[in-house]
Scaffold this motif. Structure first.
Motif, PDB file in Angstrom:
ATOM      1  N   SER A 201      -2.551  -8.584  -3.599  1.00 10.11           N
ATOM      2  CA  SER A 201      -4.095  -7.822  -3.199  1.00 10.11           C
ATOM      3  C   SER A 201      -4.221  -6.566  -4.305  1.00 10.11           C
ATOM      4  N   ARG A 203      -5.425  -2.264  -5.277  1.00 15.25           N
ATOM      5  CA  ARG A 203      -5.580  -1.400  -3.870  1.00 15.25           C
ATOM      6  C   ARG A 203      -6.170  -0.149  -5.247  1.00 15.25           C
ATOM      7  N   THR A 207      -2.523   4.928  -4.475  1.00 16.10           N
ATOM      8  CA  THR A 207      -2.736   5.233  -3.363  1.00 16.10           C
ATOM      9  C   THR A 207      -1.072   3.705  -2.763  1.00 16.10           C
ATOM     10  N   GLY A 208      -0.944   4.006  -1.351  1.00 17.76           N
ATOM     11  CA  GLY A 208      -0.471   3.575  -0.978  1.00 17.76           C
ATOM     12  C   GLY A 208       0.004   2.579   0.573  1.00 17.76           C
ATOM     13  N   GLN A 209      -1.750   2.405   0.441  1.00 19.79           N
ATOM     14  CA  GLN A 209      -2.620   0.934   0.924  1.00 19.79           C
ATOM     15  C   GLN A 209      -2.697   0.047   0.894  1.00 19.79           C
ATOM     16  N   MET A 210      -2.154  -0.887   2.180  1.00 20.55           N
ATOM     17  CA  MET A 210      -1.589  -2.421   2.032  1.00 20.55           C
ATOM     18  C   MET A 210      -3.793  -3.153   2.131  1.00 20.55           C
ATOM     19  N   ASN A 211      -3.864  -3.454   1.290  1.00 17.43           N
ATOM     20  CA  ASN A 211      -5.781  -5.104   1.828  1.00 17.43           C
ATOM     21  C   ASN A 211      -5.281  -5.804   1.668  1.00 17.43           C
ATOM     22  N   THR A 212      -6.143  -6.684   2.419  1.00 16.18           N
ATOM     23  CA  THR A 212      -6.190  -8.277   2.071  1.00 16.18           C
ATOM     24  C   THR A 212      -5.916  -9.049   1.153  1.00 16.18           C
TER      25      THR A 212
END
Length: 478
Positions: A201, A203, A207-212
């Protein structure tokens, strides 16, 4: 916007057990189709699986060798899905209670620094059958070979710690080396005993977000893994910048077109505890007994090569990167060969010759004892390097000792100064111009004169003695 990748790997490793995971059929998928089968691996109604102790031991050693914590209790589940290579409708795997948790593999990152990459868990499971697609003829058909069905696997599931293709490739190389040292698997991606899926994935960087994520399945070389990840990062980045959504699905890597291709939507079937395979219970004493069976691992061996043999860190890492090579290296030194001589001749002469003949170093007829005998003759100046290379080739073709081959071919080196004097005087008389060049400071003239003496001796003269005698004579003449 600048993106970074978040990557996790799922590595299937086939254990080199004599039998399959739940029956006594031979674990030889390469045999004639549908010959190593029984009611259990054909999944016929009423067949009861019997867990292989050897598989549990080899899987446990693999876990311990990767720094994982073996769990006191692990159990098998029925991973429910239907596909032609899984006609019973479920695969026996360990979804809820895996064999081990944790573990790390240390790699060298792009900046040359050590980096630890984490393993989430390792679980056991059975392999599925193999689909064989026949595309010739009027109607293409698909056949099923059950020889592979029930083969013992472990699946190594990493944490999403990877951000570049380099990290993934170095992790797989280090993992493969460790497992080969342990002896639980050959880990050959070309032969299918190691298969890799990558979950990728992207991002916004920082950032620390987890995406599809998108999963790329069943890549059969480490280079393909790196190429597929690089392509997928680029493809997803372009899609997001164009305002398109990344959807959860599975893709395949096409190594010829160097692209990933959509395969199917991602489907996660239920995992139901299996009532037929007993829970695996491991005592602390048993785990410690297994840990005591672990061999010297690559990092430990590299440290010993530095301390014991005086290799540099880079040389020691290289010499410990393959268990066959490092074992052979140790055996040569045990035979009295100097470490640097052993390293040089093993890596530049013997190993390439073994690969050229499609052999394994452990099974080559050039045993450490025979090779050491050849290198000892070289170190005693009984033969020169060219003769040693000729003898090495002949060691592959029979069981004669190096000394016998040297004697039969007349390769024994002439090192007696009295025997070489006349030859050298003749060359100096014939090559007066080269002598004059040497006196004018042209260093390459020495090499030319040595070559002429070697030619006059039929290649049998000791070049070190020739150089010493020439230096004396030319020094005296000047």
């Amino acid at each position: 916007m600048e993106f970074e990748a978040v990557i996790g790997l799922e590595i299937h490793v086939e254990l080199n057990c004599a039998t399959k995971l739940f029956c006594d059929c031979p674990n030889r998928p390469g045999d004639e189709p549908n010959t190593n089968i029984c009611p259990t691996c054909l999944w016929l109604p009423g067949a009861v699986p019997r867990l292989s102790r050897e598989a549990v031991e080899k899987a446990s050693l693999l876990c311990l060798g990767l720094g994982a914590d073996l769990q006191p209790r692990s159990a098998f589940d029925q991973k429910v899905y239907y596909y032609p290579d899984l006609p019973k409708g479920y695969q026996l795997s360990q979804a809820h209670l895996p064999l081990s948790r944790g573990g790390t593999v240390t790699i060298t990152d792009e900046e040359g620094k050590p980096s630890k990459l984490r393993i989430h868990h390792i679980h056991m499971e059975e392999d599925v059958a193999k689909l064989v697609h026949e595309m010739e003829g009027r109607s293409p058909i698909s056949l099923v070979d059950f020889n592979r069905a029930g083969a013992p696997l472990v699946e190594i599931v990493t944490e999403p710690d990877f951000h570049t293709p380099h990290q993934a490739m170095e992790f797989l190389k280090a993992l493969r080396t460790r497992v080969r040292y342990i002896g639980s698997s050959e880990c050959s991606m070309e032969n299918g005993t190691m298969r890799v899926d990558a979950n990728i994935s992207i991002r916004p960087r920082g950032t620390g977000q987890m995406n599809t994520k998108v999963e790329v399945k069943n890549m059969n070389s480490i280079r393909h893994v790196g190429d597929a990840i690089a392509y997928e990062i680029s493809r997803q980045s372009a899609a997001v910048q164009a305002g398109e959504a990344v959807t959860l699905h599975t893709r395949l890597w096409d190594p010829e077109k160097k692209v990933t291709l959509a395969m199917r939507g991602k489907f996660e079937g239920p995992c139901v505890p299996d009532p037929t395979v007993p829970v695996i219970e491991l005592s602390g004493e048993w785990i410690e007994a297994m840990r005591s069976r672990l061999p010297e691992m690559p990092a430990e061996r590299a440290e010993r090569f530095v301390a014991q043999y005086g290799l540099t860190g880079e040389e020691a890492t290289f010499m410990s990167s393959d268990p066959e090579v490092s074992n052979y290296f140790d055996a040569l030194i045990d035979q009295g060969i100097a470490p640097r001589t052993a390293m040089h001749w093993l890596t530049t002469q013997l190993a390439p010759a073994v690969r050229e003949r499609c052999q394994e170093l452990a099974g080559t007829p050039v045993t450490p004892a025979r090779f050491a005998a050849l290198l000892n003759m070289l170190s005693r100046d009984e033969i020169n390097a060219n003769a040693a290379r000729e003898v090495l080739v002949r060691l592959f073709d029979g069981d004669e000792a190096p000394e016998e081959i040297v004697g039969a071919l007349g390769f024994r080196q002439v090192s007696d100064p009295n025997a070489l004097d006349a030859m050298i005087d003749g060359v100096l008389e014939e090559q007066a111009e080269a002598v004059a060049d040497f006196r004018r400071g042209q260093g390459k003239a020495m090499g030319f004169l040595i070559g002429r003496v070697m030619q006059a001796s039929g290649g049998k003269a000791n070049p070190k003695i020739i150089r010493e005698l020439l230096a004396k004579k030319l020094g005296a003449a000047s």
